[in-house]
Design a protein around this motif. Structure first.
Motif, PDB file in Angstrom:
ATOM      1  N   GLY A  72       9.279  59.385  17.828  1.00 32.83           N
ATOM      2  CA  GLY A  72       8.740  60.300  18.818  1.00 32.83           C
ATOM      3  C   GLY A  72       9.222  61.725  18.662  1.00 32.83           C
ATOM      4  N   GLY A  73       8.293  62.649  18.912  1.00 33.47           N
ATOM      5  CA  GLY A  73       8.633  64.054  18.995  1.00 33.47           C
ATOM      6  C   GLY A  73       8.548  64.801  17.686  1.00 33.47           C
ATOM      7  N   SER A  74       9.006  66.036  17.731  1.00 36.54           N
ATOM      8  CA  SER A  74       8.977  66.906  16.564  1.00 36.54           C
ATOM      9  C   SER A  74      10.045  66.490  15.570  1.00 36.54           C
ATOM     10  CB  SER A  74       9.204  68.359  16.991  1.00 36.54           C
ATOM     11  OG  SER A  74      10.501  68.502  17.568  1.00 36.54           O
ATOM     12  N   LEU A  75       9.956  67.053  14.397  1.00 43.87           N
ATOM     13  CA  LEU A  75      10.956  66.811  13.359  1.00 43.87           C
ATOM     14  C   LEU A  75      11.802  68.068  13.176  1.00 43.87           C
ATOM     15  CD1 LEU A  75       8.548  64.966  10.974  1.00 43.87           C
ATOM     16  CD2 LEU A  75      10.703  63.988  11.779  1.00 43.87           C
ATOM     17  N   PRO A  76      13.105  67.919  12.954  1.00 44.06           N
ATOM     18  CA  PRO A  76      13.940  69.098  12.731  1.00 44.06           C
ATOM     19  C   PRO A  76      13.653  69.711  11.372  1.00 44.06           C
ATOM     20  CG  PRO A  76      15.193  67.108  12.322  1.00 44.06           C
ATOM     21  CD  PRO A  76      13.858  66.663  12.848  1.00 44.06           C
ATOM     22  N   ARG A  77      14.075  70.917  11.205  1.00 46.38           N
ATOM     23  CA  ARG A  77      13.918  71.582   9.908  1.00 46.38           C
ATOM     24  C   ARG A  77      14.676  70.786   8.840  1.00 46.38           C
ATOM     25  NH1 ARG A  77      15.959  77.273  11.980  1.00 46.38           N
ATOM     26  NH2 ARG A  77      17.128  75.807  13.313  1.00 46.38           N
ATOM     27  N   GLY A  78      14.022  70.613   7.706  1.00 46.31           N
ATOM     28  CA  GLY A  78      14.583  69.774   6.657  1.00 46.31           C
ATOM     29  C   GLY A  78      13.851  68.454   6.538  1.00 46.31           C
ATOM     30  N   LEU A  79      13.066  68.097   7.567  1.00 39.85           N
ATOM     31  CA  LEU A  79      12.225  66.905   7.538  1.00 39.85           C
ATOM     32  C   LEU A  79      10.788  67.325   7.831  1.00 39.85           C
ATOM     33  CD1 LEU A  79      14.387  64.396   9.645  1.00 39.85           C
ATOM     34  CD2 LEU A  79      14.358  64.679   7.155  1.00 39.85           C
ATOM     35  N   ASP A  80       9.820  66.604   7.251  1.00 36.71           N
ATOM     36  CA  ASP A  80       8.418  66.867   7.578  1.00 36.71           C
ATOM     37  C   ASP A  80       7.718  65.547   7.860  1.00 36.71           C
ATOM     38  OD1 ASP A  80       7.837  65.675   5.108  1.00 36.71           O
ATOM     39  OD2 ASP A  80       7.634  67.609   4.086  1.00 36.71           O
ATOM     40  N   GLY A  81       6.407  65.615   8.070  1.00 32.00           N
ATOM     41  CA  GLY A  81       5.650  64.439   8.462  1.00 32.00           C
ATOM     42  C   GLY A  81       5.751  63.288   7.485  1.00 32.00           C
ATOM     43  N   SER A  82       6.020  63.590   6.229  1.00 33.90           N
ATOM     44  CA  SER A  82       6.157  62.512   5.243  1.00 33.90           C
ATOM     45  C   SER A  82       7.337  61.597   5.570  1.00 33.90           C
ATOM     46  CB  SER A  82       6.316  63.098   3.835  1.00 33.90           C
ATOM     47  OG  SER A  82       7.541  63.816   3.718  1.00 33.90           O
ATOM     48  N   TYR A  83       8.311  62.103   6.326  1.00 36.36           N
ATOM     49  CA  TYR A  83       9.457  61.272   6.698  1.00 36.36           C
ATOM     50  C   TYR A  83       9.021  60.153   7.637  1.00 36.36           C
ATOM     51  CZ  TYR A  83      14.218  59.984   8.008  1.00 36.36           C
ATOM     52  OH  TYR A  83      15.395  59.291   8.221  1.00 36.36           O
TER      53      TYR A  83
END
Length: 326
Positions: A136-147
């Motif tokens: 759930g929610g946004s991803l922090p910088r350093g991660l993107d949707g592929s994670y």
């Protein structure tokens, strides 16, 4: 067991301001702090309603430790992995006119090493065979949707179902990969994903079905005061709650998702047929969400707050009906 992942957790600070005015000094009449982030909110709601859950999130030594301590105080089980940057603080301003203004920090930068540590913790919990992994929610910088896509594939390898509640590029990555068993966008997020308006029940249904990878997958579309639509490849069920007086809408969608998941576990345990199961899941989602909006800040509802008797459900709603008319 329902496992939640909050990759970009937060401390939510809610300020009650009698009248919020831009370019003026505003004085708060009340303040509250809550551990938050979509997955954490889902776990908080599940725990309060006696549904087994574990909340996974990266944690720094200051804000992360505070969140972990506060969750322990309310008996939410946690698994954390260390990060160096501080977890974000999000500010919500609520005035007496019912307006809600949010200011969300971007959150920490997660390094490759920290990503690996987080993934290892998730993999360890997946090996225990929970029923659901909720991302759930946004991803922090350093991660993107592929994670999220990678983790969905890991969950599937363990036979774990995957629910995703996110937006923007992360939602696009997951939706186009067909990586989730359940997607929970709101109406606006689904329209953004589609790239055009979806004004009717039929429009929402047709587009949602274009994203479903198989007959066991579903999309729960939050419609705010107009309820929610639960869409599968063969069924559509709409549910809504009688009007309520809202105190705070922050986190209401997370409580809705928690309600859906709790009903899914109950439906499986009671071997409900498909139609009854779908109706129970969307009705419970709406009931928990309606309860949440009547509570302050990101307070999650307990059994005493949830009014199932005020929910109306309808299978196969008129596809020509406009969303605002539901």
């Amino acid at each position: 067991m329902i496992v939640t992942l909050t990759a970009n957790p937060s401390i939510d600070v809610t300020l009650d301001v009698p009248t919020f005015a831009i370019d003026e000094v505003n004085r708060a009449s009340d303040k509250r702090k809550d551990p938050a982030g979509k997955g954490i909110n889902v776990s908080r709601a599940l725990t309060k309603n006696d549904v087994a859950t574990v909340a996974i999130f990266p944690a720094d030594a200051t804000h992360g430790a505070w969140i972990n301590s506060k969750l322990a105080d309310i008996d939410v089980r946690t698994v954390t992995s260390p990060i160096t940057d501080e977890i974000r603080q999000n500010i919500t301003i609520v005035d007496n006119q019912g307006h809600t203004t949010k200011i969300n920090e971007a959150g920490p930068v997660v390094s490759e090493h920290e990503r690996s540590l987080l993934t290892a913790e998730i993999e360890s919990v997946l090996a225990t065979k929970p029923t659901w992994l909720v991302m759930g929610g946004s991803l922090p910088r350093g991660l993107d949707g592929s994670y999220y896509v990678e983790l969905a594939e890991r969950a599937r390898a363990h036979g774990v179902r995957v629910a995703v509640d996110t937006s923007g590029s992360a939602l696009r990555a997951v939706a186009h990969a067909g990586a989730a068993d359940l997607l929970k966008p709101n109406h606006e997020e689904l329209e953004e994903l589609a790239g055009h308006s979806l004004p009717t029940v039929g429009d929402v249904t047709d587009y949602a079905r274009s994203l479903l990878r198989d007959e066991d997958a579903a999309i729960l579309v939050s419609l705010g005061e107009h309820g929610a639509l639960l869409i599968t490849t063969t069924s559509v069920v709409w549910a809504n709650h009688a009007p309520v007086e809202a105190d705070s809408t922050v986190g209401a969608g997370d409580s809705s998702l928690a309600g859906y998941l709790s009903a899914d576990l109950a439906a499986r345990a009671n071997f409900l047929d498909l139609r009854d199961a779908l109706t129970q899941k969307v009705s419970t989602a709406v009931a928990w969400g309606a309860a949440a909006v009547q509570l302050p800040g990101t307070t999650v509802p307990g059994p005493q707050d949830i009014t199932f008797d005020k929910v109306t459900a309808q299978a196969s709603p008129n596809p020509q009906a406009r969303i605002e008319e539901l």
